[in-house]
Design an enzyme around this catalytic site. Structure first.
Site, PDB file in Angstrom:
ATOM      1  N   ARG A   1       0.862  -1.198   0.000  1.00 53.42           N
ATOM      2  CA  ARG A   1       0.000   0.000   0.000  1.00 53.42           C
ATOM      3  C   ARG A   1       0.888   1.235   0.000  1.00 53.42           C
ATOM      4  NH1 ARG A   1      -2.868   3.025   4.332  1.00 53.42           N
ATOM      5  NH2 ARG A   1      -4.933   3.653   3.561  1.00 53.42           N
TER       6      ARG A   1
ATOM      7  N   SER B   1     -12.849  -3.697  -0.923  1.00 51.77           N
ATOM      8  CA  SER B   1     -13.280  -3.215   0.387  1.00 51.77           C
ATOM      9  C   SER B   1     -14.796  -3.058   0.390  1.00 51.77           C
ATOM     10  CB  SER B   1     -12.648  -1.849   0.696  1.00 51.77           C
ATOM     11  OG  SER B   1     -11.248  -1.959   0.745  1.00 51.77           O
TER      12      SER B   1
ATOM     13  N   LYS C   1      -6.535   5.052   8.393  1.00 53.22           N
ATOM     14  CA  LYS C   1      -7.354   5.646   7.340  1.00 53.22           C
ATOM     15  C   LYS C   1      -8.271   6.681   7.970  1.00 53.22           C
ATOM     16  CE  LYS C   1      -9.334   4.045   3.039  1.00 53.22           C
ATOM     17  NZ  LYS C   1     -10.127   3.057   2.344  1.00 53.22           N
TER      18      LYS C   1
END
Length: 214
Positions: free
Chosen positions: A42, A111, A140
């Site tokens: 990521r 997701s 996040k």
């Protein structure tokens, strides 16, 4: 089958915020030694050339450990390095489009926060779902929490594997027992720890216990 439930037991998502002088690939190898069963690279702020190089290095590592390797969001990088697949969010490229670009043999993770999103993702060809945030998370900023009941409903509504993500660590992983998930995705619970290998090993053992494996 592009990925199995056992591949998703301990899904480690990279984050270079906690490198502390190490290279990311060194940290990933520590996680793999500790028993991470899946790696997601990521990168939100890395320039293309550096991202590509990092992806190639980590892909090679994951191949050595025979662990699936996917890229977060960036389908072009995933295709360029021939990664095992990609993970996309609700605001990123949809599973259907990612599948068209990467082909039938690649892993597509999506997701989801609701049953509706989960069912749609499965219909569009997702191989697994990442559901969360199941607990409060600092990884996040815009992550909405998904309660235990919704997590159970999502697991019951789809036939593909579901992993939980968001704020999961050793202290709360057992609270996910009975939800129907087959594994957990973690960031700081592995990569922010001083001993990454041991952190991964402990989390893997706890997760096995949580899902009813010994």
């Amino acid at each position: 089958m592009r990925c199995s439930k056992k591949d998703l037991l301990l899904y480690a998502v990279t984050d270079r915020r906690w490198l502390h002088g190490k290279r990311l690939c060194e940290q990933v190898e520590e996680a793999l030694k500790g028993g991470a069963t899946f790696i997601q690279l990521r990168e939100k702020n890395l320039e293309e050339a550096a991202f590509l190089k990092e992806a190639e290095t980590i892909k090679e590592l994951c191949s050595q450990y025979k662990v699936p390797f996917v890229i977060n969001d960036n389908v072009e990088i995933a295709k360029a390095v021939d990664a095992d697949g990609v993970h996309v969010g609700q605001s990123d490229m949809e599973a259907l489009h990612a599948r068209e670009i990467l082909g039938e043999d690649k892993i597509i993770g999506v997701s989801a926060q609701t049953v509706e999103q989960a069912v749609k993702a499965e219909k569009n060809g997702a191989d697994y779902l990442g559901v969360g945030a199941v607990f409060a998370t600092g990884s996040k900023a815009d992550a909405k929490e998904v309660d235990h009941e919704t997590l159970k409903e999502i697991c019951a509504a789809v036939n593909i594997p579901v992993i939980a993500i968001g704020g999961i660590g050793e202290a709360n992983v057992m609270r996910l027992k009975g939800s129907g998930i087959c594994g957990i995705a973690v960031i700081s619970a592995v990569f922010a720890q001083s001993d990454i290998q041991n952190a991964a090993k402990r989390l893997r053992d706890l997760t096995k216990e949580m899902i009813g494996e010994r």
